[in-house]
Write an enzyme that holds these catalytic residues in place. Sequence first.
Site, PDB file in Angstrom:
ATOM      1  N   CYS A 139       0.833  -1.208   0.000  1.00  0.00           N
ATOM      2  CA  CYS A 139       0.000   0.000   0.000  1.00  0.00           C
ATOM      3  C   CYS A 139       0.869   1.259   0.000  1.00  0.00           C
ATOM      4  O   CYS A 139       2.032   1.228   0.377  1.00  0.00           O
ATOM      5  CB  CYS A 139      -0.890  -0.041   1.231  1.00  0.00           C
ATOM      6  SG  CYS A 139      -1.841   1.440   1.547  1.00  0.00           S
ATOM      7  N   HIS A 140       0.269   2.387  -0.393  1.00  0.00           N
ATOM      8  CA  HIS A 140       0.996   3.657  -0.421  1.00  0.00           C
ATOM      9  C   HIS A 140       1.528   4.056   0.951  1.00  0.00           C
ATOM     10  O   HIS A 140       2.548   4.707   1.045  1.00  0.00           O
ATOM     11  CB  HIS A 140       0.090   4.768  -0.967  1.00  0.00           C
ATOM     12  CG  HIS A 140      -0.035   4.730  -2.447  1.00  0.00           C
ATOM     13  ND1 HIS A 140      -1.103   4.121  -3.073  1.00  0.00           N
ATOM     14  CD2 HIS A 140       0.775   5.177  -3.427  1.00  0.00           C
ATOM     15  CE1 HIS A 140      -0.929   4.215  -4.378  1.00  0.00           C
ATOM     16  NE2 HIS A 140       0.190   4.841  -4.630  1.00  0.00           N
ATOM     17  N   THR A 141       0.805   3.664   1.999  1.00  0.00           N
ATOM     18  CA  THR A 141       1.240   4.048   3.337  1.00  0.00           C
ATOM     19  C   THR A 141       2.565   3.374   3.691  1.00  0.00           C
ATOM     20  O   THR A 141       3.402   3.954   4.382  1.00  0.00           O
ATOM     21  CB  THR A 141       0.159   3.686   4.372  1.00  0.00           C
ATOM     22  OG1 THR A 141      -1.097   4.133   3.873  1.00  0.00           O
ATOM     23  CG2 THR A 141       0.428   4.342   5.699  1.00  0.00           C
ATOM     24  N   HIS A 170       0.788  -3.705   6.199  1.00  0.00           N
ATOM     25  CA  HIS A 170      -0.414  -3.588   7.039  1.00  0.00           C
ATOM     26  C   HIS A 170      -1.671  -4.153   6.378  1.00  0.00           C
ATOM     27  O   HIS A 170      -2.728  -4.109   6.982  1.00  0.00           O
ATOM     28  CB  HIS A 170      -0.641  -2.138   7.460  1.00  0.00           C
ATOM     29  CG  HIS A 170      -0.894  -1.215   6.311  1.00  0.00           C
ATOM     30  ND1 HIS A 170       0.112  -0.747   5.516  1.00  0.00           N
ATOM     31  CD2 HIS A 170      -2.031  -0.711   5.805  1.00  0.00           C
ATOM     32  CE1 HIS A 170      -0.395   0.022   4.576  1.00  0.00           C
ATOM     33  NE2 HIS A 170      -1.696   0.053   4.720  1.00  0.00           N
ATOM     34  N   GLU A 171      -1.547  -4.684   5.143  1.00  0.00           N
ATOM     35  CA  GLU A 171      -2.765  -5.214   4.499  1.00  0.00           C
ATOM     36  C   GLU A 171      -2.741  -6.746   4.514  1.00  0.00           C
ATOM     37  O   GLU A 171      -2.762  -7.385   3.467  1.00  0.00           O
ATOM     38  CB  GLU A 171      -2.859  -4.723   3.050  1.00  0.00           C
ATOM     39  CG  GLU A 171      -3.149  -3.244   2.936  1.00  0.00           C
ATOM     40  CD  GLU A 171      -3.601  -2.866   1.549  1.00  0.00           C
ATOM     41  OE1 GLU A 171      -3.760  -1.665   1.317  1.00  0.00           O
ATOM     42  OE2 GLU A 171      -3.791  -3.741   0.689  1.00  0.00           O
ATOM     43  N   CYS A 191     -11.582  -2.058  20.107  1.00  0.00           N
ATOM     44  CA  CYS A 191     -11.592  -2.736  21.411  1.00  0.00           C
ATOM     45  C   CYS A 191     -13.023  -2.943  21.899  1.00  0.00           C
ATOM     46  O   CYS A 191     -13.302  -3.858  22.664  1.00  0.00           O
ATOM     47  CB  CYS A 191     -10.768  -1.967  22.439  1.00  0.00           C
ATOM     48  SG  CYS A 191     -11.579  -0.480  23.078  1.00  0.00           S
ATOM     49  N   CYS A 224     -13.445   1.241  24.857  1.00  0.00           N
ATOM     50  CA  CYS A 224     -13.007   2.614  25.148  1.00  0.00           C
ATOM     51  C   CYS A 224     -14.180   3.577  24.904  1.00  0.00           C
ATOM     52  O   CYS A 224     -15.191   3.211  24.315  1.00  0.00           O
ATOM     53  CB  CYS A 224     -11.795   2.997  24.308  1.00  0.00           C
ATOM     54  SG  CYS A 224     -12.150   3.268  22.546  1.00  0.00           S
ATOM     55  N   CYS A 276     -15.144   3.719  21.170  1.00  0.00           N
ATOM     56  CA  CYS A 276     -15.860   2.541  20.668  1.00  0.00           C
ATOM     57  C   CYS A 276     -17.285   2.501  21.219  1.00  0.00           C
ATOM     58  O   CYS A 276     -18.234   2.222  20.496  1.00  0.00           O
ATOM     59  CB  CYS A 276     -15.127   1.254  21.051  1.00  0.00           C
ATOM     60  SG  CYS A 276     -13.692   0.899  20.021  1.00  0.00           S
ATOM     61  N   CYS A 283     -10.612   3.922  17.613  1.00  0.00           N
ATOM     62  CA  CYS A 283     -10.443   3.283  18.920  1.00  0.00           C
ATOM     63  C   CYS A 283      -9.180   3.844  19.575  1.00  0.00           C
ATOM     64  O   CYS A 283      -8.145   3.982  18.930  1.00  0.00           O
ATOM     65  CB  CYS A 283     -10.313   1.772  18.722  1.00  0.00           C
ATOM     66  SG  CYS A 283      -9.853   0.835  20.180  1.00  0.00           S
ATOM     67  N   ARG A 288      -3.551   3.231  20.825  1.00  0.00           N
ATOM     68  CA  ARG A 288      -3.056   4.217  19.869  1.00  0.00           C
ATOM     69  C   ARG A 288      -1.627   4.677  20.133  1.00  0.00           C
ATOM     70  O   ARG A 288      -0.791   4.709  19.233  1.00  0.00           O
ATOM     71  CB  ARG A 288      -3.967   5.437  19.892  1.00  0.00           C
ATOM     72  CG  ARG A 288      -4.725   5.656  18.625  1.00  0.00           C
ATOM     73  CD  ARG A 288      -5.607   6.896  18.729  1.00  0.00           C
ATOM     74  NE  ARG A 288      -5.348   7.826  17.634  1.00  0.00           N
ATOM     75  CZ  ARG A 288      -5.590   7.582  16.365  1.00  0.00           C
ATOM     76  NH1 ARG A 288      -6.063   6.420  15.988  1.00  0.00           N
ATOM     77  NH2 ARG A 288      -5.347   8.487  15.434  1.00  0.00           N
ATOM     78  N   CYS A 312      -7.301  -2.537   4.087  1.00  0.00           N
ATOM     79  CA  CYS A 312      -7.015  -1.101   4.038  1.00  0.00           C
ATOM     80  C   CYS A 312      -7.813  -0.433   2.939  1.00  0.00           C
ATOM     81  O   CYS A 312      -8.941  -0.002   3.127  1.00  0.00           O
ATOM     82  CB  CYS A 312      -5.514  -0.881   3.868  1.00  0.00           C
ATOM     83  SG  CYS A 312      -5.022   0.845   3.787  1.00  0.00           S
ATOM     84  N   ARG A 316      -3.378  -3.155  -7.210  1.00  0.00           N
ATOM     85  CA  ARG A 316      -2.764  -3.668  -5.995  1.00  0.00           C
ATOM     86  C   ARG A 316      -1.836  -4.840  -6.293  1.00  0.00           C
ATOM     87  O   ARG A 316      -2.218  -5.777  -6.996  1.00  0.00           O
ATOM     88  CB  ARG A 316      -3.869  -4.154  -5.053  1.00  0.00           C
ATOM     89  CG  ARG A 316      -3.613  -4.050  -3.581  1.00  0.00           C
ATOM     90  CD  ARG A 316      -2.753  -2.923  -3.119  1.00  0.00           C
ATOM     91  NE  ARG A 316      -3.253  -2.187  -1.987  1.00  0.00           N
ATOM     92  CZ  ARG A 316      -3.337  -0.873  -1.937  1.00  0.00           C
ATOM     93  NH1 ARG A 316      -2.969  -0.145  -2.954  1.00  0.00           N
ATOM     94  NH2 ARG A 316      -3.762  -0.272  -0.836  1.00  0.00           N
TER      95      ARG A 316
HETATM   96 CU    CU Z   1      -2.926   0.995   3.422  1.00  0.00          CU
END
Ligand code: CU
Length: 367
Positions: A40-42, A62-63, A92, A95, A98, A106, A110, A169, A362
Amino acid sequence: MKVRAAVLESFGEPLVVQELDLAPPREGEVLVKLHACGVCHTDLYSASGADPGGYTPCVLGHEGAGVVEEVGSGVTLVEPGDHVITLFSPECGKCEHCRSGKTNICTAVRAQQGQGHLPDGTPRFSRDGEPIRHFMGTSTFAEATVMPEIGLAKIDRAAALDKVCTLACGATTGLAAALWKAAVEPGSTCVVFGAGLVGLGAVLGCKLQGAERIVAVDLSEARLELARRYGATETIVAGDGVVQQILDMTGGHGADYTFEATGLAGVMAQAVEAARFGWGLCTILGVAGKGETVDIVPRLLITGRTVQGGSFGGARGRTDVPKLVDMYLEGKIDLDGFVSHELTLDDVNRGFELMEAQDGIRSVVRF
Ligand code: CU
């Protein structure tokens, strides 16, 4: 255990695939064997060094989608053998955020997640005793990872993991924005700026909601063609005259819903301007560069336009992602068309090159 993983050693350098040690899951944590992971771009953004909160060395990715291998003490949400999608945005359920039902942001883990640590303040990856930090709470460019249980969406085992990883994502961001955050009404007119994975998800979400007109805007003809496949009824090649074109197409009024999926501040402004006076709803989904601002003429707001944004399209990961997986299995959501390239972990840097060349939608790493 030993795992092969792609490590960001220093900013601006290719990732280095190597063997790391992965410690077992502690309380509330889960060991997941990854089967697939989107690029992903992130990931690229962090690897480049442009992210002011970035750090090295860390395991990017992260995907992810995979299978639960082992659970730590106190884990109740998943068990070994469960199929899961990794969530950079956990849920969660306890919190204040949530419980409010008003947001998907959430607050449980964090602060530690932003530091590259698991909730107890330490990482599970290491190399010869040297700690290697996590990324976005996920670190899925690895054969296996350890994550908090609240960061895993348990999904139907029938779903192909190398396709539903796109729901970790980008695809969910666009889909959830149209289906739930904006809650597009049947018969409406929608404009989607950007036809990457997020934008295509939004186009498809608008179609599923019964929108009558869906206008896709992008620089690339190939992407606009794909947008048509996903439900766009009209397309516009991006440029300065886009807002006027949209006004002309809508009797001078603008669109009921606009979605921005480029991360470009100038396009965000266009998305506001293209929203209909009276009730137009503009949903910002892209992540703009640090310090960038969007200029909005206040008259646009006083005359009834609303601007909203949504990280992950406003999706609550553990609640909403399994629903999207079910829609995929029912044939309502075509994720297969999003996967343009399949790579091995050793080729992960090739995934970045393809992204920079805007080749395909992708790339998915298969383990
Ligand atoms: Cu992403």
